[in-house]
Design an enzyme around this catalytic site. Structure first.
Site, PDB file in Angstrom:
ATOM      1  N   TYR A 140      -3.355  -4.750  -3.032  1.00 44.65           N
ATOM      2  CA  TYR A 140      -3.483  -6.205  -2.840  1.00 44.65           C
ATOM      3  C   TYR A 140      -4.442  -6.809  -3.856  1.00 44.65           C
ATOM      4  O   TYR A 140      -4.177  -7.862  -4.445  1.00 44.65           O
ATOM      5  CB  TYR A 140      -3.957  -6.531  -1.422  1.00 44.65           C
ATOM      6  N   LEU A 176       0.890 -10.926   5.685  1.00 46.77           N
ATOM      7  CA  LEU A 176       0.219  -9.782   6.296  1.00 46.77           C
ATOM      8  C   LEU A 176       0.026  -9.995   7.799  1.00 46.77           C
ATOM      9  O   LEU A 176       0.155 -11.115   8.301  1.00 46.77           O
ATOM     10  CB  LEU A 176      -1.137  -9.559   5.623  1.00 46.77           C
ATOM     11  N   ARG A 200       0.823  -1.207   0.000  1.00 44.68           N
ATOM     12  CA  ARG A 200       0.000   0.000   0.000  1.00 44.68           C
ATOM     13  C   ARG A 200       0.856   1.256   0.000  1.00 44.68           C
ATOM     14  O   ARG A 200       0.430   2.302  -0.478  1.00 44.68           O
ATOM     15  CB  ARG A 200      -0.955  -0.037   1.194  1.00 44.68           C
ATOM     16  N   LYS A 202       2.008 -18.082   9.497  1.00 45.18           N
ATOM     17  CA  LYS A 202       1.335 -18.476  10.710  1.00 45.18           C
ATOM     18  C   LYS A 202       1.226 -17.285  11.660  1.00 45.18           C
ATOM     19  O   LYS A 202       2.068 -16.377  11.547  1.00 45.18           O
ATOM     20  CB  LYS A 202       2.080 -19.635  11.382  1.00 45.18           C
TER      21      LYS A 202
END
Length: 403
Positions: free
Chosen positions: A92, A108, A68, A131
């Site tokens: 995205y 993310l 972004r 994770k």
């Protein structure tokens, strides 16, 4: 004396050679049929966990990154030789809409895993997901259900599982050499100060919490080595609380009960207290797993990142202890020819992920149920600690999004 010095020099030479090559791997000639990956978010972990391993894989091309922030995205792309950069508020989605992308890596923040994995699957992309898979079990269940509906591959990136060292520990335990498991102690603790408080791990709305970050590892390794799920969280106590937000833990120590009267004490602490006068002397990291069994003990030091350095110490009762190191699979194993000594856990993982996409049988895999069960027990630890589960995603799946 001479032998000790010689052995130490050999260790140093091996250590540096292995890690230098692992961090600057040889560039593979890319296959005409190589999978084209996009990275959703120019996260810090992406370099070590994905960009570097991709260099040496002939069937992986990183074709695009989405960020972004344009400045951050451009800098990331330049550093890692990525041709295409998507930036701006819609970055995205623009990457996911790119028909040139076959698969995505999603590093993310935790709270965005569900939304952007679902959107990636909706766009027909395979997903390698950092994770924890999500903040709540229900989201993990739905992601894997949707991946199956779309006939796409979704893998939660528990990279340590793909390394020969932990698989060797599992093989020794499964062989019966040490008898039934009685207890496990697994730790992922780093000295206070290394993890800064402006990190996303300290933002509650992003799924923050020390145990959310590292607790999955210490629970996962106990579950993997026992081959069982816990039956109960006996206790769960925060190691300390983030002063600016009492909902956030620096870490948690939990005791889990397993079938057969086995127990596991699992600890994650991102701010491990120092020692000495006023605790000003930093503590050493604690990154090991120790298993006590009826017939002896076995310990793997540095189980989360064993490619850097590790030692397996096996101590059968009434017999001499021995040490083993496994940067590649044992010669007698069925996986003897898969991997190189300089491969990081992440490189072994990438090999398996690509194999799965290509319809091959990967040497190791983390199943959907494994990921679902692991997050369930992370949540149960949080509930037992009194801190409660992290909030579910605010994103709502609709028919438009692919339900």
């Amino acid at each position: 004396m001479f032998y000790s010095v010689y052995s130490y020099l050999q260790f140093l030479m091996s250590f540096f050679a292995r890690n230098i090559k692992g961090n600057s791997p040889p560039k593979a000639t890319k296959s005409p049929k190589a999978l084209r990956f996009g990275i959703i978010g120019a996260a810090n972990i992406a370099a070590q966990a994905f960009c570097i391993p991709a260099i040496s894989h002939p069937d992986v091309i990183i074709a695009a990154v989405a960020s972004r922030g344009k400045t951050k995205g451009d800098a990331f792309a330049k550093k890692h030789s990525i041709a295409k950069v998507y930036s701006g508020d819609n970055a995205y989605q623009l990457l996911l809409d790119d028909p040139d992308i076959d698969a995505v890596y999603n590093p993310l923040p935790n709270s965005l895993h569900y939304e952007w994995t679902m959107k990636a699957l909706k766009a027909g992309k395979h997903v390698l997901l950092e994770k924890p898979s999500a903040d709540v079990k229900e989201e993990t269940v739905r992601m894997f259900e949707y991946a199956a509906e779309k006939n796409l591959i979704l893998l939660e990136a528990f990279h340590y599982r793909f390394h020969p060292s932990i698989q060797r520990v599992k093989a020794i335990l499964d062989s019966g050499e040490l008898g039934a498991i009685k207890s496990i102690k697994s730790d992922l603790c780093i000295p206070a100060g290394l993890m800064k408080y402006d990190d996303i791990r300290y933002r509650y709305e992003l799924g923050g919490g020390g145990f959310m970050d590292g607790g999955g590892y210490v629970i996962s390794v106990a579950r993997y080595l026992t081959g069982e799920n816990p039956t109960e969280v006996v206790s769960a106590t925060p190691t300390s609380i983030y002063k600016a937000d009492p909902r956030i833990d620096n870490g948690i120590t939990a005791v889990l009960a397993f079938p057969g009267n086995a127990t596991a004490e699992v600890t994650c602490d991102l701010q491990l207290a120092g020692w000495g006068p006023f605790r000003i002397i930093p503590s050493m990291p604690r990154l090991g797993v120790t298993v006590k069994a009826e017939g002896g003990t076995i310990r793997l030091g540095n189980f989360p990142v064993p490619h850097v350095v590790h030692t397996i110490t096996v101590s059968p009762k009434g017999k001499p202890s021995r040490t083993e190191k496994h940067y590649v699979h044992p010669k007698a194993s069925s996986a003897a020819n898969s991997g190189e000594a300089w491969w990081a856990t992440y490189r072994y993982q990438l090999e398996a992920f690509v194999d799965k996409i290509q319809g091959k049988t990967p040497q190791m895999w983390v199943t959907p149920q494994d990921s679902i069960d692991n997050l369930e027990w992370v949540q149960k630890v949080y509930e037992k600690s009194g801190l409660g589960s992290r909030p579910a995603s605010t994103w709502v799946e609709t028919k438009e999004h692919g339900a």
